[in-house]
Design an enzyme around this catalytic site. Structure first.
Site, short mmCIF file in Angstrom:
data_model
loop_
_atom_site.label_atom_id
_atom_site.label_comp_id
_atom_site.label_asym_id
_atom_site.label_seq_id
_atom_site.Cartn_x
_atom_site.Cartn_y
_atom_site.Cartn_z
N SER A 143 -2.52 5.50 -0.45
CA SER A 143 -3.53 4.43 -0.37
C SER A 143 -4.58 4.80 0.67
CB SER A 143 -2.89 3.11 0.07
OG SER A 143 -2.01 2.64 -0.92
N ASN B 229 0.86 -1.19 0.00
CA ASN B 229 0.00 0.00 0.00
C ASN B 229 0.89 1.23 0.00
OD1 ASN B 229 -2.90 -1.05 0.43
ND2 ASN B 229 -1.67 -2.17 1.94
N GLU B 230 1.07 1.76 -1.19
CA GLU B 230 1.98 2.88 -1.35
C GLU B 230 1.35 4.16 -0.81
OE1 GLU B 230 4.79 1.98 -1.91
OE2 GLU B 230 5.17 0.93 -3.77
N PRO B 231 2.16 5.21 -0.57
CA PRO B 231 1.61 6.47 -0.08
C PRO B 231 0.41 6.92 -0.92
CG PRO B 231 3.98 6.57 -0.07
CD PRO B 231 3.63 5.25 -0.70
#
Ligand code: F6R
Length: 642
Positions: free
Chosen positions: A168, A164-166
């Protein structure tokens, strides 16, 4: 340097997630494994299934190793376990070297008694049009299993959890996401080069993770310290996905000391409670304050101290002027142009002893270029000032040579033999074989021993050339070829007896007065850390055996290519003139196999000479900002008392 010795009181006012800190990642990993084992056993006792959420990456490897050990030696059974892994690259073959499906089989599942039907890792092979449905199914399966009892997480440098990348959403569920470029770069160390890192991944969502009944996030190494601080002490923001864990009511972070290093209780312990005002702590506090207020140390006033939370220090030690002077002298005394000590003078506060002169020195260089990259200026000075300098190249560095580069050398070797009509049948055979292999080699296939040997030879010749450039003869360049390194892959073996024996033998032969080592204490799995541990162990054994010379052998640590010491930790700073900086740059250039494009380069795309120069000039600038003489560049060392 133990940071646990501080008196800790008011950390709660800064830390919004409970944090457990261990001296090293081994101890932290054992703790996590014990927590996992505990919940498995509790559920067993209740005759219930235990649902685990599992992570991959470099962080949990020792956790899994400890679980495997518990299974084999203590009878821990996984029969009641149902597991759900967080993520998988997409697309990727399940048996590819880098696939998380394979990772889990190798690290854990194949070695314990878990029922394969209970294992769930997102599938990187399914057709794209089926991914959406697949993800819905994954969520349903978790719910059907009764939800996750314990979720284990790592943390990305950008704060991601799972993939979950920034950005998300806190409501996100299992889905296909596009990997951040920074994640692809960070993970490229597992792939031959960045272009081979998949662009997509399937990951559980943040809401999936937050639904777990209990969460443990682990973070190891200095590299993670900045993001850990943001997640634990910063505001809840989707820009730092791990900070969303502040909203969970049973989440713990388990950290090693380096990963905890940016938390306020360590960075500025005077803000979180009473702290013991040792000279080192005073230096740290004053240096931090000076840099933060952009005022030289000698210009700090009593009110600067009070405004920066250092009122206590004034109460205990008196006026700011006296304290400023004390710190200023410490900084001044760490600067010296004489890394081997200044002969024939008595300088009690000098970082090194004047006697004996000349000294025998060994520079331990984990890879064949760390000596020149990390301490080229100091290396040159030691030699110019008449010391007997040896360089111990600990590993062959053979995985960091491209196939293109080695092919060029094979061409040269064949051409050389033809040119001089050298009829060496054997070498022609080897070369023909090697070329044939390289032509068909699939990416990530391990090189043959012959090719690895040639790659190692290329790096060895570069190291010898650098020594000659500095002025050191071949007899002082020692190529140790430590066996732990020779796996042909990015994953190395742990240190072994043979590595220690080779090191003891060299140390006993030279009986140095000084050794310089790459002190990457925070580098969790890397070659530098293993190389350092080997020297520590070798010196310890020599010391234990009662040899006299070792009592006079001082150990200085430099940082590898990646980081620098915190300015307040530096105990010896060697200044460099602009000419010396250029001389060092050309010394680094000699390592041609490492220029332009290096396999397994990691997340920093700058070339090594650029990193070295930026780092050395930053150190000099910081000394300048603190109010000391401004040099063009400085190399920095910390003394290690073993
Ligand atoms: C892995 C995962 C990632 C990693 C993170 C840290 O399953 O979901 O979030 O935990 O990228 O990776 P390492 O541990 O390799 O530093």
């Amino acid at each position: 340097m133990s940071i646990q010795s501080f008196n800790i009181d008011l950390t709660d006012s800064f830390e919004r997630i409970p944090v457990k800190i261990f001296s090293d990642l081994q101890k932290g990993s054992v703790h996590i494994a014990q927590e996992i084992a505990k919940i498995i056993r509790e559920k067993q006792a209740e005759k219930n299934r235990c649902v685990l959420g599992l992570a991959t990456g470099s962080s949990p490897k020792l956790v899994y190793a400890e679980l495997v050990r518990m299974h084999k030696e203590e009878g821990l059974s996984f029969k009641n376990v149902i597991s759900f892994n967080l993520d998988e690259y997409y697309p990727i073959d399940n048996d590819a070297l880098q696939s998380y499906n394979r990772y889990m089989q190798v690290q854990l599942f194949n070695q314990v008694d878990i029922d394969p039907a209970n294992v769930n890792v997102p599938d990187g092979e399914i057709e794209k049009e089926n991914v959406k449905q697949y993800c819905i199914e994954y969520e349903r399966k978790i719910e059907e299993a009764g939800g996750i009892d314990l979720q284990v997480l790592g943390i990305g440098y950008n704060g991601h959890i799972g993939f979950n990348e920034p950005g998300s959403s806190i409501h996100s569920r299992t889905r296909l996401i596009s990997l951040d470029n920074s994640t692809r770069i960070a993970n490229s160390y597992e792939f031959a080069n960045i272009s081979e890192v998949p662009r997509l991944a399937i990951t559980m969502g943040i809401s999936t993770i937050l639904k777990a009944k209990r969460i443990i996030l682990m973070g190891w190494g200095q590299g993670k310290a900045a993001v850990v601080q943001k997640a634990v002490e910063g505001h809840v923001t989707e820009q730092i996905p791990a900070s969303l864990l502040q909203q969970h009511n049973d989440c713990n972070f388990v950290l090693d000391e380096p990963a905890a290093g940016e938390l306020t209780r360590f960075k500025s312990p005077w803000l979180t409670g009473e702290c013991e005002w040792t000279p080192k702590m005073i230096k740290k506090a004053v240096v931090n304050t000076s840099l933060k207020l952009e005022k030289p140390v000698l210009s700090l006033t009593n009110s600067d101290y009070k405004d920066s939370g250092l009122g206590d220090l004034l109460v205990e030690k008196g006026d700011s002027y006296e304290i400023n002077l004390q710190v200023y002298y410490m900084l001044r005394d760490s600067i010296t142009g004489w890394p081997g000590g200044k002969p024939d003078v008595h300088l009690p506060n000098h970082p090194e002893r004047s006697e004996p002169y000349p000294k025998r020195c060994i520079i331990f260089s984990p890879h064949p270029d760390d000596d020149i990259i990390s301490m080229g200026g100091t290396f040159q000075r030691l030699h110019d000032q008449g010391h007997e300098v040896h360089v111990a190249y600990q590993t062959s560095g053979n995985i960091a040579v491209t196939d293109e580069f080695v092919t060029r050398f094979l061409d040269f070797a064949v051409g050389f033999e033809e040119m001089f009509s050298i009829d060496s049948k054997k070498s022609k055979e080897i070369l023909a074989e090697a070329r044939k292999y390289l032509e068909k080699k699939k990416s990530n296939q391990v090189d043959t021993p012959e090719i690895r040997a040639v790659k190692g030879l290329i790096r060895r010749c570069e190291a010898k050339a650098t020594c000659r450039y500095v002025g050191i003869g071949d007899e002082r360049a020692h190529f140790m070829n430590l066996p732990f390194y020779e796996t042909g892959t990015i994953e190395k073996n742990p240190m072994g007896e043979k590595d220690i024996e080779i090191t003891i033998e060299l140390l006993q032969r030279i009986k140095p007065h000084q050794v310089f080592c790459a002190g990457d204490l925070a580098d969790p799995h890397g070659t530098h850390k293993v190389c350092l541990d080997i020297v520590f162990e070798a010196l310890k054994r020599i010391k234990d055996s009662g040899e006299e010379w070792v009592k006079n052998c001082w150990m200085w640590l430099y940082k590898g290519a990646w980081q620098e010491w915190d300015i307040s930790e530096i105990e010896m700073a060697i200044p460099m003139s602009p000419d010396q900086v250029m001389k060092k740059r050309y010394g680094i250039f000699i390592h041609q196999s490492q220029k332009d494009m290096v396999p397994f380069q990691g997340s920093d795309t700058r070339e090594f000479w650029q990193r070295a120069e930026e780092r050395n000039s930053t150190t000099a600038d910081l000394y300048g900002k603190l109010g000391l003489t401004q040099f063009a560049a400085m190399e920095a060392f910390v003394r290690w008392h073993y």
